[in-house]
Design an enzyme around this catalytic site. Structure first.
Site, PDB file in Angstrom:
ATOM      1  N   LYS A 280       8.912 -67.886  31.863  1.00  0.00           N
ATOM      2  CA  LYS A 280      10.091 -68.709  32.168  1.00  0.00           C
ATOM      3  C   LYS A 280       9.727 -70.176  32.374  1.00  0.00           C
ATOM      4  O   LYS A 280      10.610 -71.014  32.534  1.00  0.00           O
ATOM      5  CB  LYS A 280      10.809 -68.169  33.402  1.00  0.00           C
ATOM      6  CG  LYS A 280      11.423 -66.812  33.183  1.00  0.00           C
ATOM      7  CD  LYS A 280      12.141 -66.323  34.418  1.00  0.00           C
ATOM      8  CE  LYS A 280      12.753 -64.966  34.166  1.00  0.00           C
ATOM      9  NZ  LYS A 280      13.433 -64.441  35.356  1.00  0.00           N
ATOM     10  N   CYS A 281       8.443 -70.498  32.373  1.00  0.00           N
ATOM     11  CA  CYS A 281       7.961 -71.859  32.653  1.00  0.00           C
ATOM     12  C   CYS A 281       7.597 -72.563  31.348  1.00  0.00           C
ATOM     13  O   CYS A 281       6.743 -72.091  30.596  1.00  0.00           O
ATOM     14  CB  CYS A 281       6.743 -71.778  33.584  1.00  0.00           C
ATOM     15  SG  CYS A 281       5.879 -73.346  33.809  1.00  0.00           S
ATOM     16  N   GLY A 282       8.224 -73.708  31.094  1.00  0.00           N
ATOM     17  CA  GLY A 282       7.951 -74.471  29.882  1.00  0.00           C
ATOM     18  C   GLY A 282       6.503 -74.922  29.777  1.00  0.00           C
ATOM     19  O   GLY A 282       5.904 -74.873  28.698  1.00  0.00           O
TER      20      GLY A 282
END
Length: 134
Positions: free
Chosen positions: A10-12
């Site tokens: 979920k983390c860019g």
């Protein structure tokens, strides 16, 4: 070369780091650390190998950091690690382990020093272009 990434999909920043590793031709071991957190001993080892103060590995955004009052200096390193074990979301990411070392890869281009092969040009999700140089 063996590469492991402690990853949050979920983390860019974590996604960009993973894609840079893959662009280098490596097939990393991907550990979704929110599903499979490191053991306490593994976490302590990673922190030691990164050479970071424990507090520098704490993630604030989107975590219980404020409600646990972790910004106060009243906590020991062992207590901060206990909080990370109880709430893995507090572990900042991505952490990459390679034959060249261990690093918190924020920003994602910090992974470049850990790769065996230059990746050339890479465009991050936000459009920023990163170029690796040997």
């Amino acid at each position: 070369m063996t590469i492991t990434i402690y990853h949050n999909p979920k983390c860019g920043t974590s996604r960009n780091t993973l894609e840079m590793i893959r662009k280098s031709g490596e097939k990393p071991q991907v550990i979704e650390y929110l599903k499979t957190p490191p053991s306490r001993d593994e976490l302590v080892d990673l922190i030691g190998r990164m050479g970071l103060p424990v507090r520098d590995l704490l993630r604030q955004k989107g975590t219980p950091y404020d409600e646990l009052e972790l910004g106060e200096d009243k906590w020991t390193d062992d207590q901060l690690i206990d909080f990370m074990m109880a709430h893995p979301i507090l572990i900042n990411r991505p952490i990459v382990v390679s034959d060249k070392g261990v690093r918190l890869c924020r920003p994602s281009e910090r992974v470049l020093d850990l790769l065996a092969t230059e990746i050339g040009t890479f465009t991050k999700e936000d459009g920023e272009v990163v170029t690796s140089n040997d």
